[in-house]
Design a protein around this motif. Structure first.
Motif, short mmCIF file in Angstrom:
data_model
loop_
_atom_site.label_atom_id
_atom_site.label_comp_id
_atom_site.label_asym_id
_atom_site.label_seq_id
_atom_site.Cartn_x
_atom_site.Cartn_y
_atom_site.Cartn_z
N LEU A 159 6.15 3.32 -7.63
CA LEU A 159 6.28 1.99 -7.04
C LEU A 159 4.94 1.27 -7.01
N VAL A 160 3.86 2.01 -6.75
CA VAL A 160 2.52 1.41 -6.78
C VAL A 160 2.17 1.00 -8.21
N THR A 161 2.45 1.84 -9.17
CA THR A 161 2.19 1.50 -10.58
C THR A 161 2.92 0.22 -10.95
N ASP A 162 4.20 0.14 -10.59
CA ASP A 162 4.99 -1.06 -10.88
C ASP A 162 4.41 -2.29 -10.17
N GLY A 163 4.00 -2.11 -8.93
CA GLY A 163 3.43 -3.22 -8.17
C GLY A 163 2.12 -3.72 -8.74
N VAL A 164 1.30 -2.80 -9.22
CA VAL A 164 0.02 -3.19 -9.85
C VAL A 164 0.30 -3.95 -11.14
N LYS A 165 1.20 -3.43 -11.95
CA LYS A 165 1.54 -4.09 -13.23
C LYS A 165 2.08 -5.50 -13.00
N ALA A 166 2.83 -5.69 -11.92
CA ALA A 166 3.43 -6.99 -11.63
C ALA A 166 2.44 -7.93 -10.92
N GLY A 167 1.28 -7.41 -10.55
CA GLY A 167 0.30 -8.23 -9.84
C GLY A 167 0.58 -8.37 -8.36
N ALA A 168 1.57 -7.64 -7.85
CA ALA A 168 1.91 -7.69 -6.43
C ALA A 168 0.98 -6.82 -5.59
N LEU A 169 0.37 -5.83 -6.23
CA LEU A 169 -0.58 -4.94 -5.56
C LEU A 169 -1.92 -5.02 -6.29
N ARG A 170 -2.98 -4.86 -5.54
CA ARG A 170 -4.29 -4.88 -6.19
C ARG A 170 -4.44 -3.64 -7.07
N PRO A 171 -5.29 -3.71 -8.09
CA PRO A 171 -5.46 -2.56 -8.99
C PRO A 171 -6.01 -1.34 -8.25
N VAL A 172 -5.25 -0.29 -8.23
CA VAL A 172 -5.66 0.97 -7.60
C VAL A 172 -5.20 2.12 -8.48
N ASP A 173 -5.71 3.29 -8.21
CA ASP A 173 -5.27 4.49 -8.91
C ASP A 173 -3.99 4.98 -8.22
N ALA A 174 -2.87 4.74 -8.84
CA ALA A 174 -1.57 5.08 -8.25
C ALA A 174 -1.44 6.59 -8.03
N SER A 175 -2.05 7.40 -8.90
CA SER A 175 -2.00 8.85 -8.71
C SER A 175 -2.68 9.27 -7.43
N PHE A 176 -3.83 8.62 -7.13
CA PHE A 176 -4.53 8.92 -5.90
C PHE A 176 -3.68 8.53 -4.69
N VAL A 177 -3.07 7.36 -4.74
CA VAL A 177 -2.23 6.91 -3.63
C VAL A 177 -1.10 7.91 -3.41
N GLY A 178 -0.45 8.34 -4.49
CA GLY A 178 0.63 9.32 -4.38
C GLY A 178 0.16 10.63 -3.78
N ALA A 179 -1.01 11.10 -4.22
CA ALA A 179 -1.57 12.36 -3.70
C ALA A 179 -1.93 12.22 -2.22
N ALA A 180 -2.51 11.09 -1.85
CA ALA A 180 -2.87 10.87 -0.45
C ALA A 180 -1.62 10.82 0.43
N VAL A 181 -0.59 10.13 -0.06
CA VAL A 181 0.67 10.06 0.68
C VAL A 181 1.25 11.46 0.86
N ALA A 182 1.21 12.29 -0.17
CA ALA A 182 1.74 13.65 -0.07
C ALA A 182 0.99 14.45 1.00
N GLN A 183 -0.33 14.28 1.06
CA GLN A 183 -1.12 15.00 2.07
C GLN A 183 -0.73 14.57 3.49
N VAL A 184 -0.58 13.27 3.68
CA VAL A 184 -0.21 12.78 5.01
C VAL A 184 1.21 13.24 5.36
N MET A 185 2.13 13.18 4.40
CA MET A 185 3.50 13.65 4.66
C MET A 185 3.50 15.11 5.07
N GLY A 186 2.71 15.91 4.41
CA GLY A 186 2.61 17.32 4.77
C GLY A 186 2.06 17.51 6.19
N ALA A 187 1.05 16.72 6.53
CA ALA A 187 0.46 16.80 7.87
C ALA A 187 1.47 16.34 8.94
#
Length: 193
Positions: free
Chosen positions: A131-159
């Protein structure tokens, strides 16, 4: 047991077990306790699964499967990339609203159930990444590393699942997911939108 082969009575029992487990956890219940609470026989429960452990696993899988279906139905209702991400994160929080700390603790201590949770966490992290990748491509989200966002989200979900977020903040799982959603959406929203 696949839900397509469940009778109406069995599907109702799975729903009732799910509500009970989400509210109170499952580790402390014996099969006898469950038959008393559900007002059914051992035979009825053993028709769902051959052991308590398998019964718990059946219920846990049903919960996550149903939650995923609800979440994806809500996401499919919008075309806007930023809204899709917002809806996904809010839907996850909504699906976790009935989940108690006891359920999460029991899930963490039950290997097969924890495996189901971890599998769903990995899926959710990949879904956020997409969803972040799609949002970046559409210009709705600022350019970020979507893999990092996904990994960070996984860590928080685990916590969240391990109770670390609640211990550190006092937030239950649903509130923690809503705060995670706010953090992600606020930090990734493209300027000028």
């Amino acid at each position: 047991m696949p839900t397509s082969r469940l009778s109406a009575r069995q599907a109702d029992l799975i729903d009732r077990l799910q509500a009970l487990f989400l509210a109170e956890g499952f580790a402390a219940f014996s099969i006898g306790d469950l038959t008393d609470r559900l007002r059914c026989s051992r035979t009825t429960l053993y028709a769902l699964a051959p052991s308590k452990e398998q019964l718990v696993l059946t219920v846990v899988r049903a919960y996550f499967r149903t939650a995923a279906e609800h979440i994806e139905a809500r996401v499919a209702a919008t075309d806007d990339p930023l809204e899709k991400l917002a809806v996904y994160l809010e839907a996850v929080a909504s699906e976790l609203q009935p989940v108690s700390a006891e359920f999460f603790a029991d899930l963490a201590d039950f290997g097969p159930g924890n495996d189901v949770y971890q599998e769903n966490t990995r899926f959710a992290a990949h879904r956020v990444q997409a969803l972040v990748t799609d949002g970046v491509k559409a210009g709705a989200l600022r350019p970020v590393d979507a893999s990092f966002v996904g990994a960070a989200v996984a860590q928080v979900m685990g916590a969240i699942q391990r109770g670390e977020i609640q211990a550190g903040t006092g937030l239950d799982a649903a509130a923690a997911y809503r705060n995670l959603a706010d953090l992600i959406l606020t930090s990734l929203a493209a300027t000028g939108r």
